[in-house]
Design a protein around this motif. Sequence first.
Motif, PDB file in Angstrom:
ATOM      1  N   SER A 546     -15.862  78.057  63.643  1.00  9.98           N
ATOM      2  CA  SER A 546     -15.990  79.175  64.185  1.00  9.98           C
ATOM      3  C   SER A 546     -17.585  79.734  63.573  1.00  9.98           C
ATOM      4  CB  SER A 546     -14.972  80.196  63.329  1.00  9.98           C
ATOM      5  OG  SER A 546     -14.869  79.980  62.178  1.00  9.98           O
ATOM      6  N   PRO A 550     -19.439  75.481  59.246  1.00  7.29           N
ATOM      7  CA  PRO A 550     -18.105  75.723  58.992  1.00  7.29           C
ATOM      8  C   PRO A 550     -17.659  75.759  57.556  1.00  7.29           C
ATOM      9  CG  PRO A 550     -18.632  73.864  60.200  1.00  7.29           C
ATOM     10  CD  PRO A 550     -19.732  74.532  60.174  1.00  7.29           C
ATOM     11  N   ASP A 553     -18.832  78.911  55.716  1.00  5.62           N
ATOM     12  CA  ASP A 553     -18.451  80.323  55.982  1.00  5.62           C
ATOM     13  C   ASP A 553     -16.876  80.326  55.985  1.00  5.62           C
ATOM     14  OD1 ASP A 553     -21.111  80.707  56.524  1.00  5.62           O
ATOM     15  OD2 ASP A 553     -20.977  80.172  58.832  1.00  5.62           O
ATOM     16  N   ASP A 554     -16.174  79.394  55.555  1.00  2.00           N
ATOM     17  CA  ASP A 554     -14.728  79.346  55.661  1.00  2.00           C
ATOM     18  C   ASP A 554     -14.279  78.702  54.357  1.00  2.00           C
ATOM     19  OD1 ASP A 554     -12.399  80.016  56.788  1.00  2.00           O
ATOM     20  OD2 ASP A 554     -12.803  78.763  58.623  1.00  2.00           O
ATOM     21  N   ASP A 556     -11.585  78.291  52.758  1.00  3.42           N
ATOM     22  CA  ASP A 556     -10.687  77.245  52.587  1.00  3.42           C
ATOM     23  C   ASP A 556     -10.592  76.282  53.455  1.00  3.42           C
ATOM     24  OD1 ASP A 556      -9.474  79.650  51.128  1.00  3.42           O
ATOM     25  OD2 ASP A 556      -8.622  80.528  53.046  1.00  3.42           O
ATOM     26  N   PRO A 558     -12.140  74.521  57.298  1.00  2.00           N
ATOM     27  CA  PRO A 558     -11.822  75.074  58.723  1.00  2.00           C
ATOM     28  C   PRO A 558     -10.382  75.075  59.029  1.00  2.00           C
ATOM     29  CG  PRO A 558     -12.816  72.884  58.552  1.00  2.00           C
ATOM     30  CD  PRO A 558     -12.662  73.408  57.515  1.00  2.00           C
ATOM     31  N   SER A 559      -9.971  75.974  59.824  1.00  2.00           N
ATOM     32  CA  SER A 559      -8.509  75.869  60.410  1.00  2.00           C
ATOM     33  C   SER A 559      -8.368  74.564  61.329  1.00  2.00           C
ATOM     34  CB  SER A 559      -8.188  77.054  61.223  1.00  2.00           C
ATOM     35  OG  SER A 559      -9.091  77.288  62.077  1.00  2.00           O
TER      36      SER A 559
END
Lengths: 640, 337, 209
Positions: A546, A550, A553-554, A556, A558-559
């Motif tokens: 996203s 990645p 910025d995430d 946890d 990336p999903s």
Amino acid sequence: MSRSRNDPEDRRPSDVDLPEAEVARRLHRTWATPRTLKDALSTVDHKIIGRRYIATAFVFLILGGLLALAMRLQLAAPEARIIGPDRYNQIFTMHGTTMMFLFAVPVMEAVGVFLVPLMIGTRNIAFPKLNAFSYWIYLAGGILLWVAFAVDVGPDVGWFAYVPLAGPEFSPGKRADIWAQMITFTEVSALAVSVELVATIFKQRAPGMSLDRIPVFVWAMLVTSFLVIMAMPAIMVASTTLILDRLVGTHFYNPAEGGDALLWQHLFWFFGHPEVYIIFLPAVGMVSTMIPTFSGRPIFGYLALVMALIATGILSFGLWVHHMFTTGLPRLGESFFTASSMSIAVPAGVQIFCWIATLWAGRPQMKAPLLFICGFIFTFVMGGMTGVMVASVPLDSQVHDTYFVVAHFHYVLIGGALFPLVAAIYYWLPKATGRMMSERLGRVVFGLIFVGFHGTFFPMHILGLMGMPRRVYTYQPEMGWGGINLFVSVSALVLAAGFLLFFIDVFRSARSGPLAGPNPWNAPTLEWATSSPPESYNFLRIPVVSSANPLWDDPDGPSVASGLNIDRRELLVTSVVEALPEARESSPTDSIWPLFAALATAILLIASIFTPWAVVWGALPVTLALICWFWPKGEPEDEA
Amino acid sequence: MTAPTRHRPAPPARLFLLAPLVLSNCSGVQSALDTAATAAGHLRLLILSFTLICGVVWLLVMVMLGWALLRRRPAATDAGTQRRLTIAVSVCVAATVVIVGGLTTLSFLATRTLGSGEGEIEVVAVGQQWWWQFLYPAGGFQTVNELHIPVGRTVRIRLESPDVIHSFWVPSLSGKVDMIPGRTNALTLKAERPGLYRGQCAEFCGLQHSHMAFTVIAEDAATYARWMVEQARPARTPDTSHPDTSEAEAGRAVFLVKPCAACHTVRGTRAVGTTGPDLTHVGSRRTIAAGLLDTTRGTLAAWTADPQTLKPGTTMPLVPLTSDELRQVSAYLESLK
Amino acid sequence: MGSSRGTHAQTSGGSSGARILAALGLTFLCVISAAAVGWLRAPRQYRADPPVQDDLGRLRLMPNRIGGTPPESYFALGKPYEKTGYDLSQGKRLYTWFGCSTCHGDGRGKIGPSFLDGWWLYGPEMISVVASIRDGRPHGMPAYGNRMTSDQIWQLAGYVRTVGAYAPSPSATSRNDDPQTRPAENRGPAVQHFEQGPVGMNPRQGPSP
């Protein structure tokens, strides 16, 4: 995701609703290469092939480097008689050919083969069997060239093989034929890899990785692949016509029968100049990818960098004539090519300023990779400056074909591509082996390579201005070049010592380096989201992206997207621009036929040097191998 | 090689910035920065100004890099950083464009200045594996590995090659131009000062590319005119009555019977071969074998006896001669002044 | 999430890497030893050593000077003059330099016999051709024994034989960068391109030997 999951007809097992350990176990069964010889030869895993590619290319780097040392030994003193002219000509031709065709281009593509699927979050490269084929073909070409050299049939006409010197009359024997045919091998392998990379980058990116979120290195590989696809046909025409002139007696390059000696130069350099950028663009892509990690902030001017890559790629096709400024071309044309050659300094400048701005705004950590990157900027800018000098027609008329030019292109190729590559090895080797390289040794290696490099190549500028031409196997004592040449030769030993230490460190680290963990540098790109070394299936579940960074910025991680089949090899195909999921595509299983196809092709190409009929009878095994390769086996991939 | 080194004081203040570079270059036998012609002088100035500009640019970039790496960093970045960086980078890129444009213009102007006007004297230079042939259409003769030109006059040189690509390069007088089979290129030379200027093939042309040198001899008008007259005469026949020359006379007979005459021309005799160099006045030339050896009777004998060891791969084949024949032939060749 | 490790961590990475390294090391070793062999092999010789030179001149000819036994050194060298591209191309240059084309033209013969009709007046053996060049033959073929060195004569003979070869040899010379009067030597067999059977003797050659 995804549409296909909801597809009522789809009853195949997917990774939905299964525990992670079970998914991992079944994915491993599907994707892993078992440890037998046959499986090692039939593997289509991009990581294994990429590693092989890189290791082979480095073997050729060592061989080419040894040749360079042999040349420096001969040139250390005037009128030395260590190496005779015949052997020397073979050595410098082999050095150039090995470094350009067997090291620089393949190693950059190989790093792409290894990294691109990881960076864009897919499970394998597109056309993986072709990938295996391209490696075997490349290996065959390299072995052809080196075995020929070992039995004293090494090419001796320069890596540029200018006609008429490389033509039938002035190069008797099979030496130039070996060169021209070796080009065919590397052409085929480079084209194959480029096609794979373009398809992979356009269609297999992780969901959400729209064009503006692609890592810069991947952009660089994309532009490079297009350069290969557009430049290689020119050299293909050139090497084929040369071999036809030599073996069949055509007259493409025979002025007496309406051929033209300059035609060769146009064809060769129409390929040869983009070739420089085929080597250079992946290197700057690596730099742009590493700098943010070590600055602790996103790259400054992502769009500008990507545009600079594309601009460099386009401009690179408009400069080939600057290799021919002394051939007596019309004035107007020369001025045009001066302007275009100099203008390529602008996109290069954009990139350098963006890197400096990133470093300025971030908090640089002086780890070994960044050290090499600083060495790269220091050296490459210098090479760029001499590049601007040789782009000027009148100036070039003095320095062309002298050691000034030798210095210039070693500054841009070693400084501009090898330094970033070494940085990249320090940076990505932990991903490939799971173990870190030594930071302390890294500093020593950098010191030796940096000092050795400048000691070797800076004095060559002066030698060139003092009138020393290139490709001379000796020179006379009165010329006054002896002292500088001796200094250069001694510095070359320092450079070689640096590389020796580097290789020692690579082996040491691969064996007993400290474990790296998934993301030792706290880097932002997707390849660091999986284990080090990555499993055969790369990602347990395909990440969903996203943002451009990645992993930063995430917090946890990336999903992930699920729904891919885990009992057969399956990839996620996404749209070109937005990377929206489009389909599930099966990915080929291991096959021994790429190896046999490569062997058959090698036999055809090598035998055709000795008899044109080989093209006829040699086509049979190739056809057979290809039929077996593509024979439907009732596997799901056949339906795709 | 006999081309002597000429020392010229480096120009003072103007280029003091480049002093180390200039000093290290100014006294080469074959240096592009040790010039004796207007054209080469312009090129020298161009090289030095490019070096200066590029050096300054490089230094600036390095200062920026150093600053970016080592600057003292504030605890937090303020919001305007991105905008200021954008401006800074844009300014730098704009400066790059300006510099590149400026250098292109400079290069273009230099090209214009150099020109390639008509010559007062025309010479045809033919590069061959691995020697140089200079044809003087005005005099109706040719010379080998030695180009004589009068000082202060423009000489137009037509550049040709019958075999592979060579490149004609006399750094002290002018930039290089390739000699390409099937094409004719041209170059003008105008020497400012009398002297010897060494030139060398600059395009890889095979085994003995390293030993393919020649000398340009710039001399005043009177010497040049005398030289022209000398060269136009056929070879002198050795005077048989004199004891010293009887050996040369015998050498002449050997030369004509042995395969020498199949490849070499000595004007005034039956030797009219065109494969190898014209030897009509070989004794008067400074060097033999394209700058490899000074011309003496000893080197002539050594060269005739075993060219393949002195210059491996050269196109001069080994010719079977007895030691007497060898002595006589070398005496004859030396006598061809 | 996405980055979790499976149960099979590290199965393929290190060990197959080591195997590949071993394979590469082996390849490397092969290349190095091949190189050693190559460097021991004599490189192109620009001039034969004087003893070899002398020996190459010792032809043991049959009394009619057709056929015979070549000297020992010819076999010791590995009969290079018929099959190495370099020697053949040297022969081709000597063919021009020593004016062979004055009588034999581009191989089709002028006042001398043709090499392309498949007929050899003194037999097709290498040694006969060498003897013809060295000692000359009746009716016009001059002797070159005192103008060329022995190895040059062998080179020239090797070239002359490829001109008239029945089957193309991979090492035969290719075309020159000149206007073409006939296909290159490696485009044989010569008899396919040219005259079938013996070309009529030139009257100036006199009666057949």
